[in-house]
Design a protein around this motif. Structure first.
Motif, PDB file in Angstrom:
ATOM      1  N   GLY A  61      -1.324   4.504 -18.695  1.00  0.00           N
ATOM      2  CA  GLY A  61      -1.595   3.433 -17.689  1.00  0.00           C
ATOM      3  C   GLY A  61      -2.190   4.672 -16.305  1.00  0.00           C
ATOM      4  O   GLY A  61      -2.245   5.294 -16.177  1.00  0.00           O
ATOM      5  N   PRO A  62      -3.594   3.343 -15.494  1.00  0.00           N
ATOM      6  CA  PRO A  62      -2.980   4.686 -14.179  1.00  0.00           C
ATOM      7  C   PRO A  62      -2.434   4.918 -13.390  1.00  0.00           C
ATOM      8  O   PRO A  62      -3.293   6.207 -12.685  1.00  0.00           O
ATOM      9  CB  PRO A  62      -3.569   2.389 -13.250  1.00  0.00           C
ATOM     10  CG  PRO A  62      -2.769   2.235 -13.988  1.00  0.00           C
ATOM     11  CD  PRO A  62      -2.654   2.512 -14.908  1.00  0.00           C
ATOM     12  N   ALA A  63      -1.466   5.499 -13.326  1.00  0.00           N
ATOM     13  CA  ALA A  63      -0.293   6.067 -12.504  1.00  0.00           C
ATOM     14  C   ALA A  63      -0.165   7.394 -13.486  1.00  0.00           C
ATOM     15  O   ALA A  63       0.667   8.185 -13.706  1.00  0.00           O
ATOM     16  CB  ALA A  63       1.138   5.823 -12.133  1.00  0.00           C
ATOM     17  N   HIS A  64      -1.135   7.525 -14.910  1.00  0.00           N
ATOM     18  CA  HIS A  64      -0.080   9.178 -15.664  1.00  0.00           C
ATOM     19  C   HIS A  64      -0.597  10.896 -14.568  1.00  0.00           C
ATOM     20  O   HIS A  64       0.098  11.558 -15.678  1.00  0.00           O
ATOM     21  CB  HIS A  64      -1.701   8.906 -16.790  1.00  0.00           C
ATOM     22  CG  HIS A  64      -3.138   9.035 -16.494  1.00  0.00           C
ATOM     23  ND1 HIS A  64      -3.391  10.486 -16.051  1.00  0.00           N
ATOM     24  CD2 HIS A  64      -3.592   8.223 -16.992  1.00  0.00           C
ATOM     25  CE1 HIS A  64      -4.953  10.595 -15.776  1.00  0.00           C
ATOM     26  NE2 HIS A  64      -4.987   8.890 -15.993  1.00  0.00           N
ATOM     27  N   GLY A 119       7.685   6.560  -8.534  1.00  0.00           N
ATOM     28  CA  GLY A 119       6.795   6.407  -9.569  1.00  0.00           C
ATOM     29  C   GLY A 119       5.559   6.133  -9.391  1.00  0.00           C
ATOM     30  O   GLY A 119       4.446   5.808 -10.418  1.00  0.00           O
ATOM     31  N   GLU A 120       4.860   4.730  -8.600  1.00  0.00           N
ATOM     32  CA  GLU A 120       3.833   4.379  -8.793  1.00  0.00           C
ATOM     33  C   GLU A 120       2.938   4.787  -6.834  1.00  0.00           C
ATOM     34  O   GLU A 120       1.860   4.059  -6.729  1.00  0.00           O
ATOM     35  CB  GLU A 120       3.395   2.893  -8.197  1.00  0.00           C
ATOM     36  CG  GLU A 120       4.754   2.335  -9.636  1.00  0.00           C
ATOM     37  CD  GLU A 120       3.990   0.440  -9.773  1.00  0.00           C
ATOM     38  OE1 GLU A 120       3.177   0.325  -8.851  1.00  0.00           O
ATOM     39  OE2 GLU A 120       4.265   0.081 -11.257  1.00  0.00           O
ATOM     40  N   ARG A 121       3.092   5.797  -6.526  1.00  0.00           N
ATOM     41  CA  ARG A 121       3.028   6.511  -5.895  1.00  0.00           C
ATOM     42  C   ARG A 121       1.136   7.183  -5.983  1.00  0.00           C
ATOM     43  O   ARG A 121       0.417   6.019  -4.337  1.00  0.00           O
ATOM     44  CB  ARG A 121       3.538   7.476  -5.320  1.00  0.00           C
ATOM     45  CG  ARG A 121       2.763   7.763  -4.158  1.00  0.00           C
ATOM     46  CD  ARG A 121       3.401   9.296  -3.538  1.00  0.00           C
ATOM     47  NE  ARG A 121       2.810  10.134  -2.137  1.00  0.00           N
ATOM     48  CZ  ARG A 121       2.736  12.067  -1.666  1.00  0.00           C
ATOM     49  NH1 ARG A 121       4.005  11.785  -2.117  1.00  0.00           N
ATOM     50  NH2 ARG A 121       2.366  12.087  -0.409  1.00  0.00           N
ATOM     51  N   PRO A 122       0.746   6.879  -7.256  1.00  0.00           N
ATOM     52  CA  PRO A 122      -0.717   7.178  -6.876  1.00  0.00           C
ATOM     53  C   PRO A 122      -2.074   5.820  -7.195  1.00  0.00           C
ATOM     54  O   PRO A 122      -2.644   6.286  -6.104  1.00  0.00           O
ATOM     55  CB  PRO A 122      -0.774   7.938  -8.492  1.00  0.00           C
ATOM     56  CG  PRO A 122       0.952   8.948  -8.900  1.00  0.00           C
ATOM     57  CD  PRO A 122       1.631   7.709  -7.784  1.00  0.00           C
ATOM     58  N   LEU A 123      -1.067   5.223  -7.154  1.00  0.00           N
ATOM     59  CA  LEU A 123      -2.171   3.893  -7.371  1.00  0.00           C
ATOM     60  C   LEU A 123      -2.221   3.475  -5.797  1.00  0.00           C
ATOM     61  O   LEU A 123      -3.039   3.232  -5.208  1.00  0.00           O
ATOM     62  CB  LEU A 123      -0.851   3.018  -7.919  1.00  0.00           C
ATOM     63  CG  LEU A 123      -0.873   2.772  -9.131  1.00  0.00           C
ATOM     64  CD1 LEU A 123       0.014   1.846  -9.716  1.00  0.00           C
ATOM     65  CD2 LEU A 123      -2.223   3.219  -9.778  1.00  0.00           C
ATOM     66  N   GLY A 128      -8.632   5.947  -3.774  1.00  0.00           N
ATOM     67  CA  GLY A 128      -9.551   6.097  -4.982  1.00  0.00           C
ATOM     68  C   GLY A 128      -9.179   5.266  -6.398  1.00  0.00           C
ATOM     69  O   GLY A 128      -9.827   5.340  -6.940  1.00  0.00           O
ATOM     70  N   SER A 129      -7.725   4.532  -5.698  1.00  0.00           N
ATOM     71  CA  SER A 129      -7.632   4.051  -6.960  1.00  0.00           C
ATOM     72  C   SER A 129      -8.244   2.513  -6.572  1.00  0.00           C
ATOM     73  O   SER A 129      -8.308   1.854  -6.446  1.00  0.00           O
ATOM     74  CB  SER A 129      -6.277   3.867  -6.892  1.00  0.00           C
ATOM     75  OG  SER A 129      -4.878   4.749  -7.522  1.00  0.00           O
ATOM     76  N   SER A 130      -8.225   1.852  -8.079  1.00  0.00           N
ATOM     77  CA  SER A 130      -9.603   0.803  -8.088  1.00  0.00           C
ATOM     78  C   SER A 130      -8.543  -0.714  -8.093  1.00  0.00           C
ATOM     79  O   SER A 130      -7.110  -0.541  -8.391  1.00  0.00           O
ATOM     80  CB  SER A 130     -10.204   0.485 -10.073  1.00  0.00           C
ATOM     81  OG  SER A 130      -9.191   0.314 -10.721  1.00  0.00           O
TER      82      SER A 130
END
Length: 334
Positions: A267-270, A76-80, A84-86
């Motif tokens: 949120g940031p993981a959209h 669920g949170e892999r993109p973070l 490039g994630s802040s």
């Protein structure tokens, strides 16, 4: 005669400049895939420790649940974890992760570690020995009845005769209620190798029943009927039911889904397209089957079976919820 030109060789500085981004990329990929690698390995290790009886079954299963939850959370949170994630996005993700892990683990923990029993392994017989059995349930809205029986051996080697039990429970004011069930033995054919088979006994000698206590008073088992009457005594253990009522569970579940949908959609993981929402639904489905299973002492077979049956059902429900969310909630501009 003209001298042929030579391509200048790369200097050590240029080689270092070329290799640095590659090394950084490999390191970043290793960090991203570290969580699923560790979580998967931990799950297998805990399962082996439980099977070899090198660790208490409940403790090993709790570790396995946490490992499985960590793997779903990574999905669920892999993109973070990508470049490039802040720092702000990752901080929000960490906060959601802590809440999600706690909410996902607590139902399993309550089933594995139910606390001090109100009645601990008391035997009751059809002759009336051990009755009435008082249950100090004052203040508890529900209790868990753990009933264990024993089957008599069949001298012919076939299935043992079944035992039907019927317990009468009173709270002093309301009409007595009855809890009944069946302990039985079944003969199953098990395959050995490619061609061999063997007949094995599959005995069901334990039941778990949630008994509501709306008046919050002490309870008493006043009568027991066993068929046949010559059956072995029943062992009764009573535990406080650890989960709140259905209304409270529905509110807490709705709040959790609201959190993960907002995280996935706004949120940031959209960019996960509902990864955490689907994972949450799968965990809820697994937890429901895990809690409603008739396993007195849950083990890894119980957990895996609950995931096989409850996970896909929860996933399907989560996909439907996410489909609705995408049409009702406008995502952020990309």
């Amino acid at each position: 005669m003209a001298t042929p030109s030579r391509t200048p060789q790369a200097t050590p500085a240029k080689r270092q400049t070329t290799m640095a981004p590659r090394a950084a990329m490999v390191l970043q990929r290793a960090r991203v895939w570290l969580v699923p690698g560790v979580a998967g390995t931990a799950f297998v290790v805990f399962a082996v420790l439980s099977a070899m009886e090198w660790m208490p079954a409940a403790t090993a299963l709790a570790g396995g649940v946490l490992a499985a939850l960590a793997l779903l959370l990574w999905i669920g949170e892999r993109p973070l974890l990508e470049p490039g994630s802040s720092a702000r996005d990752r901080l929000i993700g960490a906060g959601v992760a802590l809440v999600w892990l706690a909410a996902g683990y607590i139902p399993f923990h309550a089933r594995l570690f139910p606390g001090t029993p109100l009645v601990d392994a008391q035997q009751i017989r059809a002759s009336g020995d051990g009755l009435p059995l008082r249950i100090p349930a004052t203040g508890y809205g529900a209790v868990d009845l753990l009933l264990k029986g024993r089957l008599s051996d069949n001298p012919t080697g076939g299935a043992s005769p079944p035992v039907h039990y019927r317990l009468t429970i009173e709270d002093g004011d309301a009409t007595p209620r009855v809890v009944e069930g069946l302990f039985q033995d079944r003969l199953m054919t098990q395959r050995l190798g490619r061609r061999g088979t063997a007949t094995v006994h599959q005995a069901h000698t334990a039941d778990v029943r949630v008994f509501s206590n709306p008046r919050g008073q002490d309870l008493s088992i006043t009568h027991v009927v066993l068929e046949p009457e010559s059956s072995q005594p029943i062992t009764v253990t009573v535990l406080p039911h650890p989960l709140p009522g259905l209304v409270v569970l529905s509110i807490l579940g709705s709040a959790l889904f609201a959190l993960v949908i907002a995280f996935d959609r706004l949120g940031p993981a959209h960019t996960t397209d509902g990864g955490l929402t689907l994972a949450t639904a799968a965990v809820v489905g697994t937890a429901i089957i895990f809690w409603t299973s008739n396993a007195v002492d849950p083990d890894f077979h119980t957990l895996i079976g609950s995931a096989i049956f409850g996970g896909p059902l929860g996933f399907a429900g989560g996909a439907f919820v996410w489909w609705i969310a995408k049409r009702l909630i406008a995502g952020p501009a990309r």
